[in-house]
Design a protein around this motif. Structure first.
Motif, mmCIF file in Angstrom:
data_model
loop_
_atom_site.group_PDB
_atom_site.id
_atom_site.type_symbol
_atom_site.label_atom_id
_atom_site.label_comp_id
_atom_site.label_asym_id
_atom_site.label_seq_id
_atom_site.Cartn_x
_atom_site.Cartn_y
_atom_site.Cartn_z
ATOM 1 N N GLN A 25 9.955 65.038 80.329
ATOM 2 C CA GLN A 25 9.649 64.114 79.237
ATOM 3 C C GLN A 25 10.398 64.546 77.986
ATOM 4 O OE1 GLN A 25 5.515 64.737 79.595
ATOM 5 N NE2 GLN A 25 5.423 66.385 78.114
ATOM 6 N N ILE A 26 10.337 63.711 76.965
ATOM 7 C CA ILE A 26 10.964 64.024 75.682
ATOM 8 C C ILE A 26 10.329 65.313 75.140
ATOM 9 C CG2 ILE A 26 9.403 62.621 74.291
ATOM 10 C CD1 ILE A 26 11.934 61.640 72.782
ATOM 11 N N ILE A 27 11.153 66.153 74.527
ATOM 12 C CA ILE A 27 10.662 67.446 74.030
ATOM 13 C C ILE A 27 11.065 67.579 72.563
ATOM 14 C CG2 ILE A 27 12.681 68.646 74.958
ATOM 15 C CD1 ILE A 27 10.882 71.082 75.439
ATOM 16 N N ASN A 28 10.118 68.002 71.728
ATOM 17 C CA ASN A 28 10.414 68.076 70.294
ATOM 18 C C ASN A 28 10.828 69.487 69.870
ATOM 19 O OD1 ASN A 28 8.061 69.585 69.756
ATOM 20 N ND2 ASN A 28 6.850 67.741 69.455
ATOM 21 N N ALA A 29 11.360 69.579 68.637
ATOM 22 C CA ALA A 29 11.868 70.850 68.119
ATOM 23 C C ALA A 29 10.769 71.899 67.995
ATOM 24 C CB ALA A 29 12.549 70.627 66.775
ATOM 25 N N LEU A 50 24.198 68.979 67.942
ATOM 26 C CA LEU A 50 24.254 68.443 69.302
ATOM 27 C C LEU A 50 24.041 66.932 69.320
ATOM 28 C CD1 LEU A 50 22.340 71.296 71.143
ATOM 29 C CD2 LEU A 50 24.807 70.847 71.210
ATOM 30 N N VAL A 51 23.212 66.423 68.431
ATOM 31 C CA VAL A 51 23.011 64.974 68.313
ATOM 32 C C VAL A 51 24.283 64.329 67.773
ATOM 33 C CG1 VAL A 51 21.757 63.165 67.057
ATOM 34 C CG2 VAL A 51 20.495 65.054 68.099
ATOM 35 N N LYS A 52 24.840 64.914 66.733
ATOM 36 C CA LYS A 52 26.042 64.368 66.085
ATOM 37 C C LYS A 52 27.219 64.271 67.058
ATOM 38 C CE LYS A 52 29.250 65.275 62.321
ATOM 39 N NZ LYS A 52 29.657 66.223 61.287
ATOM 40 N N HIS A 53 27.307 65.211 67.988
ATOM 41 C CA HIS A 53 28.425 65.245 68.933
ATOM 42 C C HIS A 53 28.066 64.635 70.293
ATOM 43 C CE1 HIS A 53 29.945 67.974 65.852
ATOM 44 N NE2 HIS A 53 31.121 67.532 66.251
ATOM 45 N N ASN A 54 27.010 63.850 70.318
ATOM 46 C CA ASN A 54 26.635 63.041 71.492
ATOM 47 C C ASN A 54 26.279 63.840 72.747
ATOM 48 O OD1 ASN A 54 26.941 60.547 70.112
ATOM 49 N ND2 ASN A 54 29.159 60.766 70.326
ATOM 50 N N TYR A 55 25.600 64.952 72.548
ATOM 51 C CA TYR A 55 25.020 65.675 73.678
ATOM 52 C C TYR A 55 23.548 65.299 73.825
ATOM 53 C CZ TYR A 55 29.184 68.524 73.955
ATOM 54 O OH TYR A 55 30.481 68.933 74.115
ATOM 55 N N LEU A 56 22.900 65.025 72.673
ATOM 56 C CA LEU A 56 21.480 64.696 72.666
ATOM 57 C C LEU A 56 21.254 63.398 71.902
ATOM 58 C CD1 LEU A 56 19.939 68.133 71.574
ATOM 59 C CD2 LEU A 56 20.125 67.237 73.896
ATOM 60 N N SER A 57 20.152 62.741 72.236
ATOM 61 C CA SER A 57 19.667 61.656 71.385
ATOM 62 C C SER A 57 18.327 62.113 70.835
ATOM 63 C CB SER A 57 19.526 60.350 72.165
ATOM 64 O OG SER A 57 18.532 60.455 73.140
ATOM 65 N N SER A 58 18.006 61.639 69.646
ATOM 66 C CA SER A 58 16.752 62.049 69.035
ATOM 67 C C SER A 58 15.934 60.827 68.666
ATOM 68 C CB SER A 58 17.005 62.905 67.793
ATOM 69 O OG SER A 58 17.665 62.148 66.801
ATOM 70 N N LEU A 59 14.640 61.009 68.725
ATOM 71 C CA LEU A 59 13.689 59.977 68.348
ATOM 72 C C LEU A 59 12.745 60.605 67.342
ATOM 73 C CD1 LEU A 59 12.589 57.114 68.897
ATOM 74 C CD2 LEU A 59 11.185 58.108 70.686
ATOM 75 N N GLY A 61 9.459 60.789 64.607
ATOM 76 C CA GLY A 61 8.055 60.420 64.617
ATOM 77 C C GLY A 61 7.200 61.391 65.401
ATOM 78 N N PRO A 62 5.887 61.148 65.393
ATOM 79 C CA PRO A 62 4.954 62.080 66.043
ATOM 80 C C PRO A 62 5.146 62.188 67.557
ATOM 81 C CG PRO A 62 3.786 60.187 65.126
ATOM 82 C CD PRO A 62 5.217 60.063 64.726
ATOM 83 N N THR A 63 5.668 61.165 68.186
ATOM 84 C CA THR A 63 5.919 61.235 69.634
ATOM 85 C C THR A 63 7.404 61.412 69.928
ATOM 86 O OG1 THR A 63 6.074 58.834 69.777
ATOM 87 C CG2 THR A 63 3.906 59.825 70.187
ATOM 88 N N GLY A 64 8.178 61.759 68.898
ATOM 89 C CA GLY A 64 9.621 61.896 69.033
ATOM 90 C C GLY A 64 10.041 63.205 69.653
ATOM 91 N N GLY A 65 11.332 63.358 69.760
ATOM 92 C CA GLY A 65 11.900 64.566 70.330
ATOM 93 C C GLY A 65 13.337 64.318 70.751
ATOM 94 N N PHE A 66 13.774 65.070 71.734
ATOM 95 C CA PHE A 66 15.168 65.041 72.155
ATOM 96 C C PHE A 66 15.292 64.804 73.652
ATOM 97 C CE2 PHE A 66 14.865 67.562 68.351
ATOM 98 C CZ PHE A 66 15.922 67.106 67.592
ATOM 99 N N THR A 67 16.351 64.083 74.014
ATOM 100 C CA THR A 67 16.726 63.886 75.416
ATOM 101 C C THR A 67 18.239 64.023 75.522
ATOM 102 O OG1 THR A 67 16.880 61.491 75.112
ATOM 103 C CG2 THR A 67 14.797 62.339 75.984
ATOM 104 N N LEU A 68 18.694 64.356 76.715
ATOM 105 C CA LEU A 68 20.134 64.466 76.955
ATOM 106 C C LEU A 68 20.757 63.080 77.043
ATOM 107 C CD1 LEU A 68 20.552 67.212 79.714
ATOM 108 C CD2 LEU A 68 21.207 67.373 77.331
ATOM 109 N N ILE A 69 21.944 62.937 76.478
ATOM 110 C CA ILE A 69 22.708 61.704 76.633
ATOM 111 C C ILE A 69 23.580 61.809 77.881
ATOM 112 C CG2 ILE A 69 24.585 60.318 75.657
ATOM 113 C CD1 ILE A 69 23.486 60.952 72.891
#
Length: 86
Positions: A25-29, A50-59, A61-69
């Motif tokens: 699942q999505i995992i936060n910092a 990593l987000v800026k260079h398109n390795y990760l996407s971020s969401l 908010g309270p249910t946000g986090g990171f996933t691999l692109i």
């Protein structure tokens, strides 16, 4: 004498990518910082790169986090080393 000198930022990037890739699942910092024991501030800066260079996407908010692109097998350690170390 060391064979190769890897910065803390590169270590954070590699460990974070591995955790995110293995998470179902999505995992936060906060969770990544808790698991790895890295400074949350330093971790956040590395994740932004990593987000800026398109390795990760971020969401946000309270249910946000990171996933691999990209697929994990499409990311090499050399790429990450080169990205972070310059």
């Amino acid at each position: 004498s060391t064979f190769i000198n890897i910065s803390e930022a590169t270590t954070i990037a590699v460990h974070s990518l591995a955790l995110i890739a293995n998470s179902k699942q999505i995992i936060n910092a906060n969770k990544i910082a808790r698991i790895t024991k890295f400074s949350q501030n330093h971790l956040s800066k590395v994740l932004q790169i990593l987000v800026k260079h398109n390795y990760l996407s971020s969401l946000r908010g309270p249910t946000g986090g990171f996933t691999l692109i990209r697929q994990p097998n499409e990311i090499s350690l050399y790429e990450i080393f080169k990205l972070i170390e310059g």
